[in-house]
Motif scaffolding. Sequence first.
Motif, PDB file in Angstrom:
ATOM      1  N   LEU A 134      -9.753   3.065  -5.712  1.00  0.00           N
ATOM      2  CA  LEU A 134     -10.105   2.384  -4.470  1.00  0.00           C
ATOM      3  C   LEU A 134     -11.463   2.876  -3.977  1.00  0.00           C
ATOM      4  O   LEU A 134     -11.765   4.069  -4.016  1.00  0.00           O
TER       5      LEU A 134
ATOM      6  N   ILE B  12     -10.854  -5.779  -0.479  1.00  0.00           N
ATOM      7  CA  ILE B  12     -10.611  -4.431  -1.002  1.00  0.00           C
ATOM      8  C   ILE B  12     -11.556  -4.209  -2.176  1.00  0.00           C
ATOM      9  O   ILE B  12     -11.551  -4.978  -3.140  1.00  0.00           O
TER      10      ILE B  12
ATOM     11  N   VAL C 294      -2.761   0.241  -4.344  1.00  0.00           N
ATOM     12  CA  VAL C 294      -2.430  -1.094  -3.837  1.00  0.00           C
ATOM     13  C   VAL C 294      -1.813  -1.906  -4.972  1.00  0.00           C
ATOM     14  O   VAL C 294      -2.430  -2.073  -6.033  1.00  0.00           O
TER      15      VAL C 294
ATOM     16  N   TRP D 198      -4.977  -2.727   7.759  1.00  0.00           N
ATOM     17  CA  TRP D 198      -5.149  -2.519   6.323  1.00  0.00           C
ATOM     18  C   TRP D 198      -6.495  -1.878   6.013  1.00  0.00           C
ATOM     19  O   TRP D 198      -6.592  -0.997   5.156  1.00  0.00           O
TER      20      TRP D 198
ATOM     21  N   LEU E 267       0.859  -1.186   0.000  1.00  0.00           N
ATOM     22  CA  LEU E 267       0.000   0.000   0.000  1.00  0.00           C
ATOM     23  C   LEU E 267       0.893   1.233   0.000  1.00  0.00           C
ATOM     24  O   LEU E 267       1.696   1.441   0.915  1.00  0.00           O
TER      25      LEU E 267
ATOM     26  N   VAL F 228      -6.531   1.643   4.010  1.00  0.00           N
ATOM     27  CA  VAL F 228      -7.149   1.727   2.681  1.00  0.00           C
ATOM     28  C   VAL F 228      -8.341   2.690   2.706  1.00  0.00           C
ATOM     29  O   VAL F 228      -8.519   3.503   1.787  1.00  0.00           O
TER      30      VAL F 228
END
Length: 201
Positions: A140, A162, A123, A186, A118, A190
């Motif tokens: 994202l 994700i 990513v 994570w 990341l 994110v």
Amino acid sequence: MNQPNAPHPHPLDAVTGLAAAARKSQEVTDWAERIGWTVGLLLFVLLLYWLMRQGWKWRATLQSDLPELPEPPDPSAGSGDARLRLTGRYHGTTTAGQWLDRIVAHGLGTRSRAELLLTDAGVTVLRPGARDFHIPADRLRGARLDTGIAGKVLTEGGLLVISWSHGERRLDSGFRSDHAAEHPEWVTAVNALTTTQEGAR
């Protein structure tokens, strides 16, 4: 003159003789029938495998509208140091919100070992033995913890999912770290990057 009485056979002798005869009869094998069943089973397994491959190809054809995957950025391009790094497994990609609708185009259906990076650029998914790909930061759409994707079911919070946009589709990609305790970090990172990108648009 009376002859001496002949000894009477013991009942157990008769049972033993019958058992021996049964063992001898069991040794006779119908090899033609056995070979026939074996060949039939092999043909059935091969048919199932062929049908699965045809289904996989058919699904890839239906997903031919999906653009080529972005290539991982060149490390020398100055995309920034990795904020987080994760090693584990890539379990697959599905249409967002439809955890059984597997995406197979462009190698996204291939399960593999994976390393996730990341950075400010997004990513990066590095997969030994399978195709690497990159999810740009502006594509994202967030991250969450889940229990399953594309036929893979894990314990509560055992899967890092994700969400991202690619072409006209919104996708969910599932990963499992070798150290599941890394998943919440994570998700937070994110989602923070997603919020930053949305604020910039």
